[in-house]
Design an enzyme around this catalytic site. Structure first.
Site, short mmCIF file in Angstrom:
data_model
loop_
_atom_site.label_atom_id
_atom_site.label_comp_id
_atom_site.label_asym_id
_atom_site.label_seq_id
_atom_site.Cartn_x
_atom_site.Cartn_y
_atom_site.Cartn_z
N LYS A 1 0.95 -1.28 -0.14
CA LYS A 1 -0.04 -0.02 -0.01
C LYS A 1 0.74 1.34 -0.08
CE LYS A 1 -1.12 1.72 3.98
NZ LYS A 1 -1.50 1.89 5.24
N ARG B 1 2.42 6.01 -3.09
CA ARG B 1 3.41 7.01 -3.10
C ARG B 1 3.83 6.95 -4.76
NH1 ARG B 1 4.12 5.61 2.05
NH2 ARG B 1 5.41 6.74 3.34
N ASP C 1 -7.80 1.48 -0.85
CA ASP C 1 -6.88 2.68 -0.48
C ASP C 1 -5.99 3.05 -1.84
OD1 ASP C 1 -7.26 2.76 2.16
OD2 ASP C 1 -5.26 2.39 2.73
N ASN D 1 -10.50 6.13 3.87
CA ASN D 1 -9.84 6.00 5.00
C ASN D 1 -8.31 5.83 4.63
OD1 ASN D 1 -9.47 6.47 7.51
ND2 ASN D 1 -10.30 4.58 8.25
N GLY E 1 -4.82 7.20 4.69
CA GLY E 1 -4.02 8.10 5.20
C GLY E 1 -2.90 8.23 4.15
N ASP F 1 2.08 -0.92 12.08
CA ASP F 1 1.07 -1.78 11.54
C ASP F 1 1.26 -3.36 11.88
OD1 ASP F 1 0.33 0.68 10.72
OD2 ASP F 1 0.57 0.07 8.37
N GLU G 1 -6.96 3.54 11.90
CA GLU G 1 -8.17 3.18 11.61
C GLU G 1 -9.59 3.36 12.58
OE1 GLU G 1 -5.70 2.52 10.15
OE2 GLU G 1 -5.74 1.59 8.04
N HIS H 1 -9.13 -3.12 8.71
CA HIS H 1 -8.77 -4.24 8.18
C HIS H 1 -7.61 -5.12 9.15
CE1 HIS H 1 -4.92 -1.59 6.54
NE2 HIS H 1 -5.66 -0.77 7.65
N ARG H 2 -6.75 -4.36 9.75
CA ARG H 2 -5.83 -5.03 10.52
C ARG H 2 -6.45 -5.75 11.81
NH1 ARG H 2 -1.74 -3.95 7.73
NH2 ARG H 2 -1.35 -1.97 6.87
N LYS I 1 -9.49 -2.88 2.46
CA LYS I 1 -8.54 -1.42 2.67
C LYS I 1 -7.15 -1.73 1.83
CE LYS I 1 -7.33 2.35 5.70
NZ LYS I 1 -6.13 2.54 5.76
O1 LIG Z 1 3.54 6.46 5.18
C1 LIG Z 1 2.95 5.31 5.08
O2 LIG Z 1 2.80 4.69 4.06
C2 LIG Z 1 2.38 4.65 6.32
C3 LIG Z 1 2.66 5.32 7.67
C4 LIG Z 1 2.44 4.85 9.12
O3 LIG Z 1 1.51 5.74 9.49
P1 LIG Z 1 2.01 6.75 10.91
O4 LIG Z 1 3.23 7.55 10.20
O5 LIG Z 1 0.68 7.61 10.93
O6 LIG Z 1 2.34 6.08 11.82
C5 LIG Z 1 1.57 3.54 8.84
O7 LIG Z 1 0.62 3.06 10.11
C6 LIG Z 1 0.61 3.54 7.59
O8 LIG Z 1 -0.24 2.35 7.62
C7 LIG Z 1 1.27 3.70 6.49
C1 LIG Z 2 -2.47 3.09 9.49
C2 LIG Z 2 -2.86 2.57 8.48
O1 LIG Z 2 -3.24 3.15 7.27
P1 LIG Z 2 -3.48 4.58 6.68
O2 LIG Z 2 -2.40 4.45 5.56
O3 LIG Z 2 -4.66 5.08 6.22
O4 LIG Z 2 -2.61 5.47 7.75
C3 LIG Z 2 -2.89 1.06 8.04
O5 LIG Z 2 -2.98 0.49 7.04
O6 LIG Z 2 -2.61 0.20 9.17
#
Ligand SMILES: O=C(O)C1=C[C@@H](OP(=O)(O)O)[C@@H](O)[C@H](O)C1
Ligand SMILES: C=C(OP(=O)(O)O)C(=O)O
Length: 443
Positions: free
Chosen positions: A29, A34, A56, A99, A101, A322, A350, A394-395, A425
């Protein structure tokens, strides 16, 4: 595009006596989203192999299309994205971020810098996930971002600003994704002078910044790094397509299968990620080794098998937040009390993962102490069958599948996982993959 899958309201997992076999992992992911954004911001077309196909990445692909970026899926494992060279053809758009991030944070920074009139929103939980540190960092240097709901959280309205700083600062202790977002947008700001981004306070989840820097490098931009405190992008660097790029298998998704091998026989092999991975979550395998499992690493695979009962672990998991959830469930099979430390970020993902994990581990009989930034787990003599709630996380669904492994010879009732569709997700076929390694009755 994703095939719409049909999921039942719950899945009953019968006790699994033994696991073995191999699983081909879905794409990472973190690398997928990215890569999509960097390809969109680049000059030239990028062929992307083995992109993750999940909720995602679908929100990122849909957002890029709404922004006028052309992309197509040419076959099951190949996408082509035509970069717009740092501009965006569409200057007004309403973007649904689900959802994810890894979609909303980087897009917020890129859109604020490029300029236009955009709204970004997501599912209800997305509107409870913080973004204030990123918005503050951008608005402090001329961006025009407003909250349309609760201050500090999405939804956001982005208008055209003038973002050409030589220095900016961002807090690093809530999510590393804020720094990732600024780093990826930095070359768009550094047109005629260098841009330095300073991290204020402790930076969490550091290995994700390494993924960001690695991929930026592949797209032609180098970042000068002074420890974890400051990052500088020299002027005149533009994103250039590398032509084609391959997405590694997801190391966080690997954790469930490796843990299964470590708990219930094995060997279980995951394919698609190996010893030279750029994902920090491959270090999950080190934690399994610390717990007594045997791990073997190849160029493009990792394998785990058990050596009897796992040893309890007491460790800092800030670098792999994670995959650490998988350790929390593996701790049910350990020979004593395990403590997972420095994981405060679990509260803003999440769901509130510290609270959710404590509640569900207690349902299967564990004694659990939940702290502000740690969780301590003492396994029961025998796991209780339970109905596990997954909180649209999901986790939670994926790691509690491990509670069906019968390390303690419980027979009879199934472990029920409610709302299994949340795995979409990051891993829509998770339960099929899990069923593939389950060998009921043949120990
Ligand atoms: O940059 C990324 O790809 C991620 C960073 C992490 O989040 P945090 O930096 O908020 O811990 C991780 O938990 C998320 O699933 C993916
Ligand atoms: C925190 C997670 O996702 P996100 O990329 O939405 O932050 C995750 O996948 O555990």
């Amino acid at each position: 595009m994703t095939q719409q899958k049909h999921y039942p309201q719950h899945i009953d997992l019968e006790p699994v006596m033994h696991v073995s076999g191999s699983v081909r992992l879905p794409g990472s992911k973190s690398i997928s989203n990215r890569t999509l954004l960097l390809a969109a911001l680049s000059e030239g077309a990028t062929t992307i192999h083995d992109l993750l196909d999940s909720d995602d990445t679908q929100v990122m692909l849909a957002a890029l299309r709404s922004l006028g970026i052309e992309w197509e899926q040419v076959d099951e494992r190949t996408h082509v994205v035509r970069g717009a060279g740092g501009a965006l053809p569409v200057q007004q758009a309403d973007l649904f971020m689900g959802n994810a991030g890894t979609a909303i944070r980087p897009l917020t920074a890129a859109l604020a810098v490029i300029g236009g009139d955009y709204t970004l929103h997501g599912v209800a939980r997305m509107h409870e996930r913080p973004i204030g540190d990123l918005v503050d960092a951008l608005n402090a240097v001329g961006a025009q971002i407003e909250y349309t709901g609760v201050p500090g959280f999405p939804p956001l309205r982005i208008r055209r600003g003038e973002v050409k700083p030589d220095r900016m600062a961002v807090r690093g202790n809530v999510s590393s994704q804020f720094l990732t977002a600024l780093l990826m947008a930095a070359p768009l700001m550094a047109t005629d002078h260098a841009v330095t981004i300073e991290v204020v306070g402790e930076l969490i989840s550091k290995p994700y910044i390494e993924i960001t820097l690695n991929l930026m490098r592949r797209f032609g931009v180098t970042v000068e790094q002074d420890g974890w405190q400051s990052f500088t992008v020299q002027p005149g660097q533009r994103y250039l397509s590398p032509g084609s790029i391959h997405v590694e298998g997801d190391a966080s998704s690997a954790s469930y299968f490796l843990a299964a091998g470590a708990i219930a026989g094995g060997p279980v092999r995951v394919e698609g990620v190996g010893r030279d991975s750029i994902q920090g979550d491959v270090r999950f395998a080190d934690a399994l080794e610390q717990m007594g499992a045997t791990v073997t690493r190849g160029e493009n695979w990792i394998e785990a098998k058990s050596n009897g009962v796992l040893k309890a672990i007491d460790a800092d998991f800030n670098h792999i937040p994670d995959a650490a959830m998988t350790i929390a469930v593996a701790a049910l099979y350990a020979d004593g009390t395990s403590t997972l430390r420095n994981i405060a970020s679990w509260r803003v993902k999440e769901t509130d993962r510290l609270a959710a994990m404590a509640t569900e581990l207690r349902k299967v009989g564990a004694t659990v102490e939940e702290g502000a930034d740690y969780i301590r787990i003492t396994p029961p003599q025998q796991l209780q069958p339970a109905t596990i709630d997954t909180y649209d996380d999901h986790r939670m669904a994926m790691c509690f599948a491990l509670a069906s492994l019968d390390g303690k010879a419980r027979r009879g009732n199934a472990m029920r996982i409610n709302d299994p569709k949340c795995v979409a997700k990051t891993f829509p076929d998770y339960f099929e993959a899990f069923a593939k390694i389950a060998r009921n009755g043949v120990f």
